[in-house]
Design a protein around this motif. Structure first.
Motif: not given
Length: 273
Positions: A108-137
């Motif tokens: 079902p499309p909603e199952r693989w779309e959910h997988l993409m959110q957890v496995n790929l989009m979440a790391p991208m979102r979190l990395s972007t947030h925390f990379a900004s702080d790390m760059i500043a430090r």
């Protein structure tokens, strides 16, 4: 070198097989851990059991947080919660991940779309947030748990492989962007490991297939995470923490027809006739 003693480390998917092992080994390294998993997971009881097993450790658990990383709001909320702790993140380990098994036309499309959110989009979102702080430090380390499936796409694991290929590419690009600011990015590419992820949901013909992964193709999560932690300490760009993953990557680079042939044979042999 990344110093893990006294470092504040955020681990996503902390209740999973790799997450529990990362927690155990980093506590012994003396790290200060912020752990997070899905809201429905009783993370605190698992931590209590781990403390009972380990006893006193050089490291400590600073906080256990709940977050739904399948949504942008969930990632934003996790970032906000860590900010409120007033303990800047030294190491972010994007470990949370899910798997599904089946041909794309059967899932079902909603199952693989959910997988993409957890496995790929979440790391991208979190990395972007925390990379900004790390760059500043001007210091920090981001660790993305990809997979050998980020190099070799096996039949039935197309959606999972797509997420891990994407995560590997994101990690490579991000590594170059943050390197001038003394921020490191490590991509981890293990093979199948003996964790609950092997019991993932199945669809279509794969529902009737053999549900066991051949033992020679599985690895010990204790050893895999020990090698991962060593790679973090050494600031390795990419690590293949088991022999199967290392061999698979070399075969894909230098004998590309071989892993493709093996993938087809494994796929055909595991499907019901």
């Amino acid at each position: 070198m990344t110093q893990l003693q006294s470092a504040v480390v955020l681990i996503t998917g902390a209740a999973g097989g790799f997450g529990q092992e990362l927690t155990r080994q980093l506590l012994l390294k003396g790290s200060r851990l912020i752990l997070t998993d899905r809201p429905e997971v009783d993370l605190r009881s698992q931590i209590d059991q781990l403390h009972h097993t380990l006893g006193q450790t050089p490291g400590e658990i600073v906080a256990c947080l709940s977050a739904d990383l399948a949504t942008p709001a969930g990632c934003e909320e996790l970032y906000r919660q860590t900010q409120a702790l007033k303990s800047p993140i030294d190491v972010l380990i994007n470990n949370a991940g899910i798997a599904i098994l089946g041909h794309m036309v059967d899932i079902p499309p909603e199952r693989w779309e959910h997988l993409m959110q957890v496995n790929l989009m979440a790391p991208m979102r979190l990395s972007t947030h925390f990379a900004s702080d790390m760059i500043a430090r001007r210091r920090g380390h981001i660790v993305n748990i990809s997979s050998l499936a980020g190099w070799i796409a096996m039949p039935g694991l197309t959606a999972y492989a797509a997420s891990k290929f994407g995560l590997r590419g994101f990690s490579e690009g991000l590594r170059h962007e943050v390197a001038p600011f003394n921020v490191n990015v490590t991509t981890v590419c293990p093979c199948f490991s003996r964790t609950p992820l092997l019991q993932c949901p199945r669809f279509g013909l794969w529902e009737q297939a053999d549900k066991t992964v051949p033992v020679p193709l599985t690895t010990d999560p204790v050893k895999v995470m020990a090698r991962t932690i060593r790679a973090i300490e050494r600031n390795q760009a990419e690590v293949f923490p088991d022999a199967i993953a290392s061999s698979g990557r070399l075969a894909k680079c230098y004998l590309p027809a071989l892993p493709d042939w093996i993938s087809r044979q494994i796929g055909l042999s595991r499907l019901p006739s």
